[in-house]
Design a protein around this motif. Structure first.
Motif, PDB file in Angstrom:
ATOM      1  N   PRO A  25      -7.156 -28.567  40.859  1.00 57.91           N
ATOM      2  CA  PRO A  25      -8.122 -28.791  41.941  1.00 57.91           C
ATOM      3  C   PRO A  25      -9.540 -28.980  41.414  1.00 57.91           C
ATOM      4  O   PRO A  25     -10.008 -28.235  40.559  1.00 57.91           O
ATOM      5  N   ARG A  26     -10.204 -29.994  41.938  1.00 62.62           N
ATOM      6  CA  ARG A  26     -11.605 -30.207  41.587  1.00 62.62           C
ATOM      7  C   ARG A  26     -12.462 -29.112  42.231  1.00 62.62           C
ATOM      8  O   ARG A  26     -12.124 -28.574  43.294  1.00 62.62           O
ATOM      9  N   ILE A  27     -13.565 -28.805  41.584  1.00 59.53           N
ATOM     10  CA  ILE A  27     -14.404 -27.666  41.969  1.00 59.53           C
ATOM     11  C   ILE A  27     -15.774 -28.175  42.423  1.00 59.53           C
ATOM     12  O   ILE A  27     -16.340 -29.082  41.810  1.00 59.53           O
ATOM     13  N   SER A  28     -16.293 -27.589  43.493  1.00 60.12           N
ATOM     14  CA  SER A  28     -17.642 -27.902  43.985  1.00 60.12           C
ATOM     15  C   SER A  28     -18.385 -26.607  44.242  1.00 60.12           C
ATOM     16  O   SER A  28     -17.779 -25.565  44.510  1.00 60.12           O
ATOM     17  N   TRP A  29     -19.718 -26.685  44.169  1.00 63.25           N
ATOM     18  CA  TRP A  29     -20.516 -25.516  44.537  1.00 63.25           C
ATOM     19  C   TRP A  29     -21.794 -25.949  45.250  1.00 63.25           C
ATOM     20  O   TRP A  29     -22.389 -26.963  44.931  1.00 63.25           O
ATOM     21  N   ARG A  30     -22.129 -25.165  46.255  1.00 60.12           N
ATOM     22  CA  ARG A  30     -23.378 -25.365  46.982  1.00 60.12           C
ATOM     23  C   ARG A  30     -24.434 -24.428  46.429  1.00 60.12           C
ATOM     24  O   ARG A  30     -24.132 -23.323  45.970  1.00 60.12           O
ATOM     25  N   PHE A  31     -25.673 -24.864  46.561  1.00 65.62           N
ATOM     26  CA  PHE A  31     -26.800 -24.063  46.089  1.00 65.62           C
ATOM     27  C   PHE A  31     -27.550 -23.448  47.266  1.00 65.62           C
ATOM     28  O   PHE A  31     -27.536 -23.947  48.388  1.00 65.62           O
ATOM     29  N   HIS A  32     -28.240 -22.374  46.936  1.00 70.44           N
ATOM     30  CA  HIS A  32     -29.161 -21.742  47.876  1.00 70.44           C
ATOM     31  C   HIS A  32     -30.448 -21.412  47.124  1.00 70.44           C
ATOM     32  O   HIS A  32     -30.404 -20.989  45.972  1.00 70.44           O
ATOM     33  N   GLY A  33     -31.574 -21.645  47.778  1.00 70.49           N
ATOM     34  CA  GLY A  33     -32.837 -21.297  47.139  1.00 70.49           C
ATOM     35  C   GLY A  33     -33.895 -22.351  47.368  1.00 70.49           C
ATOM     36  O   GLY A  33     -33.614 -23.456  47.849  1.00 70.49           O
ATOM     37  N   ASP A  34     -35.121 -22.007  47.028  1.00 73.79           N
ATOM     38  CA  ASP A  34     -36.259 -22.890  47.289  1.00 73.79           C
ATOM     39  C   ASP A  34     -36.952 -23.335  46.004  1.00 73.79           C
ATOM     40  O   ASP A  34     -38.125 -23.698  46.018  1.00 73.79           O
ATOM     41  N   ALA A  35     -36.254 -23.299  44.881  1.00 66.88           N
ATOM     42  CA  ALA A  35     -36.858 -23.712  43.613  1.00 66.88           C
ATOM     43  C   ALA A  35     -37.289 -25.174  43.698  1.00 66.88           C
ATOM     44  O   ALA A  35     -36.533 -26.031  44.167  1.00 66.88           O
ATOM     45  N   SER A  36     -38.468 -25.455  43.221  1.00 66.59           N
ATOM     46  CA  SER A  36     -39.022 -26.797  43.325  1.00 66.59           C
ATOM     47  C   SER A  36     -38.442 -27.718  42.257  1.00 66.59           C
ATOM     48  O   SER A  36     -38.350 -27.340  41.082  1.00 66.59           O
ATOM     49  N   ASN A  37     -38.056 -28.904  42.705  1.00 64.46           N
ATOM     50  CA  ASN A  37     -37.600 -29.962  41.803  1.00 64.46           C
ATOM     51  C   ASN A  37     -36.513 -29.479  40.835  1.00 64.46           C
ATOM     52  O   ASN A  37     -36.496 -29.840  39.661  1.00 64.46           O
ATOM     53  N   TRP A  38     -35.619 -28.654  41.362  1.00 59.67           N
ATOM     54  CA  TRP A  38     -34.573 -28.087  40.506  1.00 59.67           C
ATOM     55  C   TRP A  38     -33.416 -29.069  40.394  1.00 59.67           C
ATOM     56  O   TRP A  38     -32.849 -29.532  41.385  1.00 59.67           O
ATOM     57  N   THR A  39     -33.060 -29.386  39.176  1.00 61.40           N
ATOM     58  CA  THR A  39     -31.872 -30.193  38.916  1.00 61.40           C
ATOM     59  C   THR A  39     -31.016 -29.475  37.890  1.00 61.40           C
ATOM     60  O   THR A  39     -31.504 -28.737  37.033  1.00 61.40           O
ATOM     61  N   ASN A 849     -44.888 -46.546  52.363  1.00 62.43           N
ATOM     62  CA  ASN A 849     -45.112 -45.507  51.355  1.00 62.43           C
ATOM     63  C   ASN A 849     -43.938 -44.537  51.384  1.00 62.43           C
ATOM     64  O   ASN A 849     -43.928 -43.589  52.169  1.00 62.43           O
ATOM     65  N   ILE A 850     -42.951 -44.788  50.546  1.00 59.43           N
ATOM     66  CA  ILE A 850     -41.754 -43.947  50.504  1.00 59.43           C
ATOM     67  C   ILE A 850     -41.901 -42.955  49.356  1.00 59.43           C
ATOM     68  O   ILE A 850     -42.059 -43.346  48.194  1.00 59.43           O
ATOM     69  N   ARG A 851     -41.867 -41.683  49.684  1.00 55.45           N
ATOM     70  CA  ARG A 851     -42.037 -40.621  48.699  1.00 55.45           C
ATOM     71  C   ARG A 851     -40.661 -40.109  48.254  1.00 55.45           C
ATOM     72  O   ARG A 851     -39.838 -39.759  49.098  1.00 55.45           O
ATOM     73  N   ARG A 852     -40.428 -40.025  46.968  1.00 53.47           N
ATOM     74  CA  ARG A 852     -39.196 -39.398  46.475  1.00 53.47           C
ATOM     75  C   ARG A 852     -39.530 -37.996  46.003  1.00 53.47           C
ATOM     76  O   ARG A 852     -40.408 -37.812  45.156  1.00 53.47           O
ATOM     77  N   VAL A 853     -38.845 -37.012  46.578  1.00 50.66           N
ATOM     78  CA  VAL A 853     -39.132 -35.614  46.246  1.00 50.66           C
ATOM     79  C   VAL A 853     -37.841 -34.916  45.850  1.00 50.66           C
ATOM     80  O   VAL A 853     -36.754 -35.260  46.300  1.00 50.66           O
ATOM     81  N   GLY A 854     -37.975 -33.923  44.987  1.00 46.72           N
ATOM     82  CA  GLY A 854     -36.848 -33.087  44.589  1.00 46.72           C
ATOM     83  C   GLY A 854     -36.707 -31.895  45.496  1.00 46.72           C
ATOM     84  O   GLY A 854     -37.290 -31.826  46.591  1.00 46.72           O
ATOM     85  N   SER A 855     -35.965 -30.908  45.034  1.00 49.47           N
ATOM     86  CA  SER A 855     -35.689 -29.753  45.873  1.00 49.47           C
ATOM     87  C   SER A 855     -36.960 -28.961  46.152  1.00 49.47           C
ATOM     88  O   SER A 855     -37.952 -29.038  45.429  1.00 49.47           O
ATOM     89  N   GLY A 856     -36.885 -28.175  47.237  1.00 50.68           N
ATOM     90  CA  GLY A 856     -38.018 -27.330  47.606  1.00 50.68           C
ATOM     91  C   GLY A 856     -38.377 -27.490  49.063  1.00 50.68           C
ATOM     92  O   GLY A 856     -37.681 -28.148  49.844  1.00 50.68           O
ATOM     93  N   LYS A 857     -39.496 -26.873  49.435  1.00 46.67           N
ATOM     94  CA  LYS A 857     -40.010 -26.932  50.803  1.00 46.67           C
ATOM     95  C   LYS A 857     -41.274 -27.779  50.821  1.00 46.67           C
ATOM     96  O   LYS A 857     -42.133 -27.652  49.952  1.00 46.67           O
ATOM     97  N   TYR A 858     -41.386 -28.619  51.862  1.00 50.14           N
ATOM     98  CA  TYR A 858     -42.505 -29.548  51.956  1.00 50.14           C
ATOM     99  C   TYR A 858     -43.060 -29.571  53.372  1.00 50.14           C
ATOM    100  O   TYR A 858     -42.327 -29.359  54.347  1.00 50.14           O
ATOM    101  N   HIS A 859     -44.354 -29.861  53.436  1.00 50.02           N
ATOM    102  CA  HIS A 859     -45.006 -30.078  54.729  1.00 50.02           C
ATOM    103  C   HIS A 859     -45.816 -31.362  54.639  1.00 50.02           C
ATOM    104  O   HIS A 859     -46.566 -31.579  53.683  1.00 50.02           O
TER     105      HIS A 859
END
Length: 867
Positions: A25-39, A849-859
């Motif tokens: 079986p292939r494996i997947s995982w979801r993330f939790h957290g607010d780390a900025s631009n986390w890859t 103006n298209i902004r590309r953003v990574g993980s995190g919270k934005y306003h």
């Protein structure tokens, strides 16, 4: 301080990985957290079997459906897995995830240890309802029980019991499949139900879909897959000294009769507790010398068709309390549960023995009486005959679509008829809810609520059209239209995978049946656009939401066969003009007695869809790395577009059918010669809508694409006006008429409160609820860019005087959240992007103006913006 962790580890698309059908079986995982631009730069997987744990490290950013890292699991083998992800560069690492156990089912005929599909010696019913059967076997276990698993299926529907206790919480098991090709078995952990010493296993079987009546032509068809009920089980008990196997074989006994007199999907159940064999599945039950018990016989055992389930089982998911007790104009007692739902009642009642309580279930009232005409030949009626003791009853092998229940002969002097005596039990495939939406307009919120309820009621092992009348079938066209909305609301990946496998298996010379599983009672198989196109579109939509390339790979051959050989064509490569078409089914102007009579030619509709699905097959080929196929289908699309324009467009770009559907399809499918022609056509569509007072003018072919086509040409505000319209035909007309689900017809209920005179008057159809896809993408502002939501776009388009909206989606990577508002300061947007993903953000009035953003919270804010 920013946090990052793994919130869930999953295998394939299984919500509960017990008894799965994949050895690796292939494996997947979801993330939790607010780390900025986390890859993710890499990950580790620890696999614990019986020996020391194995640890594997990979330098990869993949976190969805990654390969099993070690040797394959064998049948009935379990492994405990945990995962840790490492941040790219200097980014933080996650802690180890919680450990999750995965366990396989049975992979071969030999694994079933000679278990057979057993029937009864009782003569089977002919052209009549099959009375449910009890199977019983008593045995001894003389050692400590370490672990026990029950593998079980049936010819029909089953409920299993061990030592008098119900096994598991599945209902209507094993669900509905194309039994000739895939026969699902279920796996249960029954360790805690067994005891050292004497034990008993009992199985109750009803006809269900397997042998019950299905379809509507000539009263439907019985015994489609077989005419005898049966059960097949393997109970494996692990002890300190080895394994004990208890299998279904000739030594079991079967009941001649029982308290469940009849149990039909369309017609309900008749139950008489005075015939109950109390304790029949307990180890001390004395069945010998009881003439009610017979020997059994071996039926044909479907070893080659047995498969573990891909999607979740049907379960009791919630309960709905009684809201009101009504008295009809003729003096009938009617229960109102306030919500059109799917399931059954649970009663707690006592009264004089022999009292025959009758329960008639309907979705609506007609002049104050229960409306049975929309049920056609289905009766949706249960009858419960009381015995001497207080009775708790709920259905076992049937389900109904209802809001209202007419009750006859209730023993009111002994049992008050109230919320303590009667509750509605909601059942459906137990999918994980992953998408939410809410906005400032309560009517739109109610519409979205209704759409979700219609999905719940019609995702019953297969995607049915309706849950109440003599149909409830897996119509392919309905699911084609609704699948993008469904995939946002719930995690449907495993559900679709199983159904699509059945669809593929049912294709004949490339042609999928109109309903899957195929049912003779709907007429002969026939090639028709939109419905047949589901073999392509549903697979592609599932891939978009899940990112699972294997689903495309499994369906690609069937998709090719449909395009290459299944579609009857004319000399130009378009559809044969004599081919049967359902077309723009249930166009608002179609007469009540002819739902296929649309204002847009069905051949025109078919040809437009042909270009679209041919292009999708080319995209499938591209994703699968099949370069020659990609080039072939891209060339085919070019030729088909030219043929379409020659057949259906004037040199100036006017189409033969200047209707809402007639313009929506070429606009959405890019069939016009150039951008100017398309823009001009979009303006004509806008004018047609304005002249129609912003009322809907589309049927099945156009409705699910109407809003998307308008927004594609910057006409979202036009669709907002359509969405907010409350006159018929419109979405909010149904809401204004107090609907709690979405209807089949725009006017299933007429403005005076009377029923539409046509046959197609279901009050629980999800097809027009396909507007949820536009709601999620345009109001909510969320849509995938890459398959599986690795990247996604955030582009809410405010309008319709909405002042705020909130949308969330639990993607394969983690939760996405979008909230926007418009106030005196302007437009404000709050965004949460899960780890290991990125978003393309576009703000109102700043679309270039298209902004590309990574993980995190934005306003974000746009000063001075107003509606």
């Amino acid at each position: 301080m920013a946090e990052i962790s793994i919130s869930q580890v999953a295998f394939e698309h299984h919500r509960e990985p017990l008894g799965i059908g994949e050895a690796k079986p292939r494996i997947s995982w979801r993330f939790h957290g607010d780390a900025s631009n986390w890859t993710q730069g890499g990950y580790s997987v620890e696999v614990q079997r019986d020996s020391e744990p194995e640890l594997f490290h990979f330098n990869s950013s993949n976190s969805v459906l990654v390969p099993w890292p070690t040797v394959a699991l064998s049948s009935s083998e379990s492994a405990t897995v945990r995962v840790r992800a490492y941040g790219q560069g200097d980014l933080p690492d996650t802690p180890w995830s919680d450990a999750v156990t995965v366990e396989t089912g049975l992979f071969s005929k030999e694994d079933w240890s000679r278990a057979i599909m057993m029937g009864t010696e009782k003569k089977t019913e002919k052209n009549a309802t099959h009375q449910p059967i009890h199977f019983l076997h008593q045995f001894s276990t003389n050692s400590t029980i370490e672990k026990a698993r029950l593998y079980i299926t049936a010819y029909g529907l089953y409920e299993a019991y061990i030592n008098g206790n119900r096994v598991g919480n599945n209902v209507l098991a094993p669900g509905w499949q194309s039994y000739n090709h895939s026969h699902v078995y279920n796996t249960y952990d029954v360790t805690d139900l067994l005891q050292t010493g004497n034990n008993a296993i009992g199985i109750h079987v009803g006809e269900g879909w397997y042998a019950g009546r299905l379809g509507f032509f000539q009263g439907g068809t019985r015994n489609i897959w077989g005419d005898a009920l049966g059960a097949m089980a393997l109970l494996v008990i692990w002890t300190p000294t080895g394994k004990q196997v208890v299998n279904s074989y000739w030594g079991w006994v079967a009941s001649r009769s029982g308290p469940l007199i009849t149990a039909e999907l369309y017609n309900g159940e008749v139950y008489d507790p005075r015939l109950e064999q109390t304790g029949w599945s307990s180890p001390d039950y004395r069945w010998r010398n009881d003439t009610n018990w017979l020997g059994n016989r071996e039926l044909s055992t479907p070893y080659d068709q047995l498969v573990a389930p891909d999607g979740p089982p049907i379960r009791r998911v919630q309960e709905v309390q009684l809201q009101e007790i009504l008295t009809s104009p003729t003096g009938k007692t009617i229960l109102d549960f306030g919500q059109n739902l799917v399931g059954w009642l649970r009663l707690k009642v006592k009264g004089p023995s022999g009292t025959r309580i009758k329960l008639v279930h309907t979705e609506v009232l007609d002049h104050g009486e229960v409306a049975t005409r929309p049920l056609r030949t289905a009766t949706q009626t249960d009858e419960i005959i009381l015995g001497e003791e207080p009775q708790t009853w709920e259905a076992a092998f049937t389900y109904k679509g209802f809001r209202y229940v007419q009750v006859e002969n209730w023993p009111i002097e002994d049992t008050p008829l109230d919320e303590d005596a009667v509750v509605a039990v909601v059942v459906h495939s137990d999918l994980e809810e992953i998408g939410t939406f809410e906005c400032s307009n309560p009517l739109i919120n109610k519409l979205h609520h209704n759409i979700r309820w219609s999905m719940k009621g019609n995702f019953m092992s297969v995607p049915t059209d309706c849950p109440q009348r003599d149909e409830r079938l897996g119509w392919t066209g309905d699911s084609h239209a609704f699948s993008p909305s469904a995939n946002f609301l719930y995690d449907t990946s495993g559900f679709w995978r199983g159904w699509l496998r059945d669809l593929r298996s049912e294709q004949v010379k490339g042609v999928p049946p109109l309903v899957v599983p195929s049912v003779p009672g709907t007429g002969p198989p026939v090639a028709t656009a939109i419905w047949g196109d589901a073999v392509v579109v549903n697979a592609w939509n599932t891939y978009l939401s899940s990112g699972d390339l294997d689903i495309l790979r499994e369906q690609y051959v069937g998709a090719k066969e449909w395009i290459d050989t299944g579609i009857p064509r004319n000399e130009d490569g378009l559809w044969d003009r004599n081919a049967f078409q359902l077309g723009d089914w249930l166009d608002p102007l179609s007469p009540p007695d002819d739902p296929g009579q649309a204002t847009t030619s069905s051949s025109y509709v078919a040809d437009a869809y042909l270009v679209y699905v041919t292009g999708l097959v080319g995209k499938m080929a591209s994703e699968l790395g099949l370069e020659d196929d990609r080039l072939h289908y891209e060339e085919s699309v070019t030729n088909l577009k030219a043929a379409f324009r020659e057949a259906w467009m004037s040199p100036e770009g006017r189409v033969a059918y200047e209707t809402q559907t007639g313009l929506v399809l070429p606009l959405y499918f890019d069939l016009f010669k150039d951008g100017d022609e398309a823009v001009n056509a979009s303006r004509r569509l806008q004018k047609i809508i304005e002249d129609n007072d912003y009322l809907v003018g589309t049927g099945f072919a156009g409705t699910h694409l109407l809003g998307l086509a308008l927004s594609k040409y910057s006409l979202s505000e036009t669709f907002y006006k359509m969405l907010l319209q409350t006159k018929v035909p419109s979405w909010l007309y149904q809401v204004k008429m107090n609907a709690t689900t979405t209807w089949e017809r725009w006017d299933s209920l007429l403005e005076d409160g009377s029923l539409n005179p046509g046959e197609m008057t279901s009050f629980n159809h999800y097809a027009v609820g396909s507007v949820a896809n536009w709601i999620h993408q345009v109001i909510g502002g969320l849509a995938p860019v890459d398959p599986g939501w690795k990247t996604f776009k955030v582009q809410p388009i405010p309008g319709g005087n909405l002042t705020w909206a909130k949308t969330s989606y639990l993607s394969p990577y983690g939760k996405i959240y979008v909230e926007w508002s418009v106030d005196d300061t302007g437009f404000n947007l709050d965004l949460e992007v899960p780890p290991n993903t990125s978003a393309f953000v576009t703000l109102p009035r700043d679309t270039k103006n298209i902004r590309r953003v990574g993980s995190g919270k934005y306003h974000y804010s746009v000063a001075g913006f107003h509606l």
